[in-house]
Design a protein around this motif. Structure first.
Motif, PDB file in Angstrom:
ATOM      1  N   ILE A 152      24.584  45.673  31.818  1.00 28.72           N
ATOM      2  CA  ILE A 152      25.221  44.437  30.828  1.00 28.72           C
ATOM      3  C   ILE A 152      26.385  45.426  30.598  1.00 28.72           C
ATOM      4  O   ILE A 152      27.850  44.545  31.240  1.00 28.72           O
ATOM      5  N   GLN A 153      26.814  46.531  30.473  1.00 22.17           N
ATOM      6  CA  GLN A 153      28.767  47.307  30.338  1.00 22.17           C
ATOM      7  C   GLN A 153      28.717  47.330  31.958  1.00 22.17           C
ATOM      8  O   GLN A 153      30.145  47.129  31.831  1.00 22.17           O
ATOM      9  N   THR A 154      27.970  47.653  32.551  1.00 25.13           N
ATOM     10  CA  THR A 154      28.668  47.638  34.323  1.00 25.13           C
ATOM     11  C   THR A 154      28.727  47.166  34.411  1.00 25.13           C
ATOM     12  O   THR A 154      30.374  46.892  35.411  1.00 25.13           O
ATOM     13  N   LEU A 155      28.491  45.775  34.114  1.00 27.62           N
ATOM     14  CA  LEU A 155      28.575  44.359  34.941  1.00 27.62           C
ATOM     15  C   LEU A 155      29.670  43.760  34.265  1.00 27.62           C
ATOM     16  O   LEU A 155      31.448  42.975  34.518  1.00 27.62           O
ATOM     17  N   SER A 156      30.022  44.391  32.512  1.00 30.52           N
ATOM     18  CA  SER A 156      31.072  43.470  32.266  1.00 30.52           C
ATOM     19  C   SER A 156      32.630  43.799  32.822  1.00 30.52           C
ATOM     20  O   SER A 156      33.515  43.502  32.931  1.00 30.52           O
ATOM     21  N   MET A 157      32.513  45.588  32.867  1.00 25.82           N
ATOM     22  CA  MET A 157      33.754  46.207  33.820  1.00 25.82           C
ATOM     23  C   MET A 157      34.090  45.693  34.906  1.00 25.82           C
ATOM     24  O   MET A 157      35.296  45.243  35.305  1.00 25.82           O
ATOM     25  N   PHE A 158      32.896  45.270  35.292  1.00 23.81           N
ATOM     26  CA  PHE A 158      33.183  44.629  36.979  1.00 23.81           C
ATOM     27  C   PHE A 158      33.952  43.526  37.178  1.00 23.81           C
ATOM     28  O   PHE A 158      33.480  42.652  38.501  1.00 23.81           O
ATOM     29  N   HIS A 159      33.116  42.603  36.087  1.00 24.10           N
ATOM     30  CA  HIS A 159      33.129  41.289  36.004  1.00 24.10           C
ATOM     31  C   HIS A 159      34.105  40.464  36.316  1.00 24.10           C
ATOM     32  O   HIS A 159      34.045  39.553  37.017  1.00 24.10           O
ATOM     33  N   GLU A 160      35.786  40.984  36.426  1.00 24.80           N
ATOM     34  CA  GLU A 160      36.828  40.187  36.948  1.00 24.80           C
ATOM     35  C   GLU A 160      36.974  39.986  38.436  1.00 24.80           C
ATOM     36  O   GLU A 160      37.327  38.999  38.782  1.00 24.80           O
ATOM     37  N   HIS A 161      36.414  41.748  39.352  1.00 27.89           N
ATOM     38  CA  HIS A 161      36.615  41.489  40.638  1.00 27.89           C
ATOM     39  C   HIS A 161      35.161  40.666  40.896  1.00 27.89           C
ATOM     40  O   HIS A 161      35.188  40.031  41.949  1.00 27.89           O
ATOM     41  N   ILE A 162      34.092  40.639  40.295  1.00 25.57           N
ATOM     42  CA  ILE A 162      32.468  39.155  40.447  1.00 25.57           C
ATOM     43  C   ILE A 162      33.619  38.534  40.372  1.00 25.57           C
ATOM     44  O   ILE A 162      33.090  37.617  41.750  1.00 25.57           O
ATOM     45  N   LYS A 163      34.348  37.634  39.512  1.00 24.59           N
ATOM     46  CA  LYS A 163      34.677  36.126  39.224  1.00 24.59           C
ATOM     47  C   LYS A 163      35.262  35.947  40.486  1.00 24.59           C
ATOM     48  O   LYS A 163      35.236  34.855  41.078  1.00 24.59           O
ATOM     49  N   ARG A 164      36.283  36.702  40.690  1.00 26.73           N
ATOM     50  CA  ARG A 164      37.230  36.619  42.087  1.00 26.73           C
ATOM     51  C   ARG A 164      36.571  36.289  43.075  1.00 26.73           C
ATOM     52  O   ARG A 164      36.545  35.397  43.626  1.00 26.73           O
ATOM     53  N   ALA A 165      35.714  36.735  43.702  1.00 25.33           N
ATOM     54  CA  ALA A 165      34.855  37.188  44.863  1.00 25.33           C
ATOM     55  C   ALA A 165      34.595  35.017  44.777  1.00 25.33           C
ATOM     56  O   ALA A 165      33.695  34.691  45.802  1.00 25.33           O
ATOM     57  N   ARG A 166      33.438  35.371  43.474  1.00 27.76           N
ATOM     58  CA  ARG A 166      32.445  33.893  43.035  1.00 27.76           C
ATOM     59  C   ARG A 166      33.161  33.025  43.293  1.00 27.76           C
ATOM     60  O   ARG A 166      32.708  32.087  43.959  1.00 27.76           O
ATOM     61  N   ASN A 167      34.086  33.450  42.684  1.00 26.41           N
ATOM     62  CA  ASN A 167      35.364  32.039  43.349  1.00 26.41           C
ATOM     63  C   ASN A 167      35.357  31.632  44.141  1.00 26.41           C
ATOM     64  O   ASN A 167      35.150  30.449  44.678  1.00 26.41           O
ATOM     65  N   SER A 168      35.813  32.171  45.443  1.00 28.10           N
ATOM     66  CA  SER A 168      36.508  32.284  46.392  1.00 28.10           C
ATOM     67  C   SER A 168      35.098  31.938  47.850  1.00 28.10           C
ATOM     68  O   SER A 168      35.167  30.933  48.269  1.00 28.10           O
ATOM     69  N   SER A 169      34.062  32.592  46.774  1.00 27.47           N
ATOM     70  CA  SER A 169      32.945  32.533  47.836  1.00 27.47           C
ATOM     71  C   SER A 169      32.549  30.817  47.343  1.00 27.47           C
ATOM     72  O   SER A 169      32.623  30.035  48.914  1.00 27.47           O
ATOM     73  N   LEU A 170      32.579  30.510  46.621  1.00 24.73           N
ATOM     74  CA  LEU A 170      32.253  28.939  46.010  1.00 24.73           C
ATOM     75  C   LEU A 170      32.922  27.929  47.270  1.00 24.73           C
ATOM     76  O   LEU A 170      32.339  26.140  46.457  1.00 24.73           O
ATOM     77  N   SER A 171      34.054  28.261  47.009  1.00 23.67           N
ATOM     78  CA  SER A 171      34.634  27.461  47.274  1.00 23.67           C
ATOM     79  C   SER A 171      34.927  26.970  48.904  1.00 23.67           C
ATOM     80  O   SER A 171      35.397  26.462  49.719  1.00 23.67           O
TER      81      SER A 171
END
Length: 219
Positions: A152-171
């Motif tokens: 969870i801590q690892t994913l938390s640190m990575f969260h901003e990049h994951i969210k940006r990529a996920r937003n682009s993918s789902l569009s």
């Protein structure tokens, strides 16, 4: 004004930083957007110091960079960034799904099912903002259900990049509907406590998202 609600300089800088980061992640400030201190000060109703500190943190996060002419701009998500982000996601989220299949409580499974219901509802109505929110909640619930603090801590640190990529993918046209199908498969595997299948389907889900967004770089 943000200054009306924040009590000290440190928390004011943090508030400005979080708002700037949110605007970058959500596309309010697109790639190449100029982060001009004076304009941001006016927008948020604060002095230059918290804005300058917030921008410095964004640069450390890799969300902004200062050019040789001293103009600070929002950094683009490159093809290499996408490949790196999704390769890491495949491994981390595959593990998260495996652990969730083993460790999620019945209450957490019920919550995950409710998130799935909301995602289906918003996907059928093509409500983009709500789809993104439901998608994020789906993945966050699996992270939580893994019961691994380190993961969870690892994913938390990575969260901003994951969210940006996920937003682009789902569009991308059709990706939200496909993602919903894949989520249903992952959910069923977790519900059945099939650790191998949950991990495998999570990896395929992330791989499909990666392939979808990478197509946009080759147009």
């Amino acid at each position: 004004m943000l200054s009306d609600y924040v009590g000290n300089a440190k928390s004011l800088s943090a508030t400005v930083y979080l708002k700037l980061k949110e605007n970058i992640i959500n596309g309010v400030y697109p790639e190449g957007f100029h982060l001009v201190e004076t304009k941001l000060c006016e927008e948020f109703g604060v002095s230059r110091t918290p804005v300058r500190e917030a921008i410095s943190q964004l640069e450390l996060d890799g969300l902004a960079k200062t050019l040789p002419n001293r103009v600070t701009v929002v950094v683009a998500v490159t093809q290499k960034d996408i490949e790196d982000i999704y390769n890491i996601r495949m491994r981390i989220e595959g593990l998260a799904a495996r652990l969730a299949a083993k460790n999620m409580t019945m209450e957490e499974l019920k919550e995950l099912e409710e998130i799935m219901d909301l995602e289906e509802y918003h996907t059928s109505r093509k409500n983009s903002d709500k789809i993104l929110y439901s998608d994020s909640k789906f993945h966050e619930s699996i992270y939580k259900g893994s019961k691994s603090k380190i993961l969870i801590q690892t994913l938390s640190m990575f969260h901003e990049h994951i969210k940006r990529a996920r937003n682009s993918s789902l569009s991308i046209e059709g990706r939200a509907e496909k993602a919903l199908e894949e989520h249903e498969g992952i959910f069923n595997a977790i519900r059945l406590r099939d650790e191998d299948m949950a991990e495998q389907l999570a990896i395929v889900h992330i791989k499909n998202a990666r392939e979808s967004i990478l197509k946009t770089f080759n147009k």
